[in-house]
Design an enzyme around this catalytic site. Sequence first.
Site, PDB file in Angstrom:
ATOM      1  N   PRO A 280      10.489   7.335   5.476  1.00  0.00           N
ATOM      2  CA  PRO A 280       9.784   8.004   4.335  1.00  0.00           C
ATOM      3  C   PRO A 280       8.359   6.901   3.715  1.00  0.00           C
ATOM      4  O   PRO A 280       9.053   5.322   3.465  1.00  0.00           O
ATOM      5  CB  PRO A 280      10.293   8.035   3.618  1.00  0.00           C
ATOM      6  N   CYS A 364     -23.593   2.738   0.135  1.00  0.00           N
ATOM      7  CA  CYS A 364     -24.179   2.658   0.595  1.00  0.00           C
ATOM      8  C   CYS A 364     -23.749   3.740   2.582  1.00  0.00           C
ATOM      9  O   CYS A 364     -24.143   3.056   3.441  1.00  0.00           O
ATOM     10  CB  CYS A 364     -25.030   1.379   1.280  1.00  0.00           C
ATOM     11  N   GLU A 365     -23.539   4.645   1.540  1.00  0.00           N
ATOM     12  CA  GLU A 365     -23.172   5.341   3.166  1.00  0.00           C
ATOM     13  C   GLU A 365     -23.212   7.082   2.329  1.00  0.00           C
ATOM     14  O   GLU A 365     -22.311   7.086   1.201  1.00  0.00           O
ATOM     15  CB  GLU A 365     -21.707   5.179   3.345  1.00  0.00           C
TER      16      GLU A 365
HETATM   17  C1  LIG Z   1       3.235   5.967   9.429  1.00  0.00           C
HETATM   18  C2  LIG Z   1       3.990   5.880   9.317  1.00  0.00           C
HETATM   19  C3  LIG Z   1       5.895   6.301   8.590  1.00  0.00           C
HETATM   20  C4  LIG Z   1       5.085   6.978   7.672  1.00  0.00           C
HETATM   21  O1  LIG Z   1       5.060   7.815   7.844  1.00  0.00           O
HETATM   22  P1  LIG Z   1       4.310   8.772   6.038  1.00  0.00           P
HETATM   23  O2  LIG Z   1       4.219   9.670   6.630  1.00  0.00           O
HETATM   24  O3  LIG Z   1       4.018   7.845   5.122  1.00  0.00           O
HETATM   25  O4  LIG Z   1       5.476   8.939   5.579  1.00  0.00           O
HETATM   26  C5  LIG Z   1       6.795   5.986   9.523  1.00  0.00           C
HETATM   27  N1  LIG Z   1       7.107   5.630  10.507  1.00  0.00           N
HETATM   28  C6  LIG Z   1       6.053   5.203  11.718  1.00  0.00           C
HETATM   29  C7  LIG Z   1       6.441   4.435  12.852  1.00  0.00           C
HETATM   30  C8  LIG Z   1       4.756   5.479  11.329  1.00  0.00           C
HETATM   31  O5  LIG Z   1       3.532   4.719  11.621  1.00  0.00           O
END
Ligand SMILES: *Cc1c(COP(=O)(O)O)cnc(C)c1O
Length: 440
Positions: A280, A364-365
């Site tokens: 996570p 500037c976008e």
């Molecule tokens: C980005 C990523 C996560 C985390 O995703 P969240 O939505 O921030 O929990 C976990 N595993 C991998 C392989 C990722 O690329």
Amino acid sequence: MTTSFDFFNYLDNELYCEDVKVKDIIEKVGTPAYIYSKNSILEHFIEIRNAFEDVSPLICFSVKSNSNLSICKVLADAGAGFDVVSGGELFRVLELGVSPDKIVFAGVGKTSEEIKYALENDIFMFNVESPAELANIDRIAGGLNKRGRVALRINPDIDAKTHDKTTTGKKENKFGIDFDSAGQLIKDIDNYKNIDLKGLHVHLGSPIYSPDPYVQSLEKMYKFLQESLEDNARKRIEYINIGGGYCISYTGENVKKPHDFAAEIIPVIKKLGCKVIMEPGRFIVGNSGLLVTGVTYVKTATWGKKFIVCDAAMNDLARPSLYDAFHRAWPVNTDVMMPEIELPGADRSANDRLELVDIVGPVCESSDVLAEKRWFPDVKEGGLIAFFSAGAYGFTMSSTYNTRPRTCEILVDCDSFSTIRRRETYEDLITGEKEFLDAS
Ligand SMILES: *Cc1c(COP(=O)(O)O)cnc(C)c1O
């Protein structure tokens, strides 16, 4: 007046982070600034750990969501492992002294240098995304006289029902290995002399608002293990890494919580009978951080459109311009109640304290719009606006586009706060270029 962001609340018309007035922080550090709540980060980490405690997962915080050393340290001290996706992220967590046996490494394009760096530091596991990568890890591990521990990242062809640009588990996405190729790799695994196959990995995208895609992909993994693998191959699948993606509420609406996900996911994990790794990111840090910006100008066109021009921009918070992400915004000081729930496009024209505005940055976008068509209280030049839910993929996606120094980052703990990254200076921005001026 409470907000739906537990550690960020209004008291006497002033926004607080934990027990500190946001205004007091800004008086000291200026704008724009990222402000994080340490106890929110810890509470969310504990919430997800408790939800899944039945299967005692190794929780590897996704470093790309917020890679500040002090934030990673808060989580390391709480017992987290780390999910890295580059040599740079690996460097960060090794600098912290994180135990390598809590580090997993994903990504479709790990270079030979990154693989070597990870092997030399004995990380726990690579999440391997192609046969070519597996062969490369095998070759490099052989040269170093090391073992490459790997999980195969499966692309289960499941639609996680998130934004097109943040879904990763559909067959047309670049991530992972399809089941047939994975089955073949596992059959041939003894040909890779320096590889220890430890498990399977899946990450479907982010944010995911329902347990269903997790369950569907794990059911597919179960079927794969039962039907496509011989007993001795199946035994090697000791770990199942179920990735990240757990949603947060950006609007104030109730969304599914870790225990809702756990209730559906844990039975399938038990059926699989593997040890569990989770990754996570957003859930832990997303609603634990604000981006606070100062109002530079307010301008209203004769035909009526009102712009609040602030000193934060798309280079500081990229998500709105990158994937139309919705971040709630509200003045740091106001006697107008922040609505408990705010949905994109909601009509609040009946409230005569609110006006329809676009909150924009100075870059500037035309895509440099942080909040579009919002019903917003009156703010004056010099006022402060907080963007909520900015703790994940906020600072880490920031750039110096338009030669804008990146913001400072502040960590609040109860009634005190400290800088955890200083604001960049103009000098910082030309370091690395200046030395070449005289030579040319
Ligand atoms: C980005 C990523 C996560 C985390 O995703 P969240 O939505 O921030 O929990 C976990 N595993 C991998 C392989 C990722 O690329």
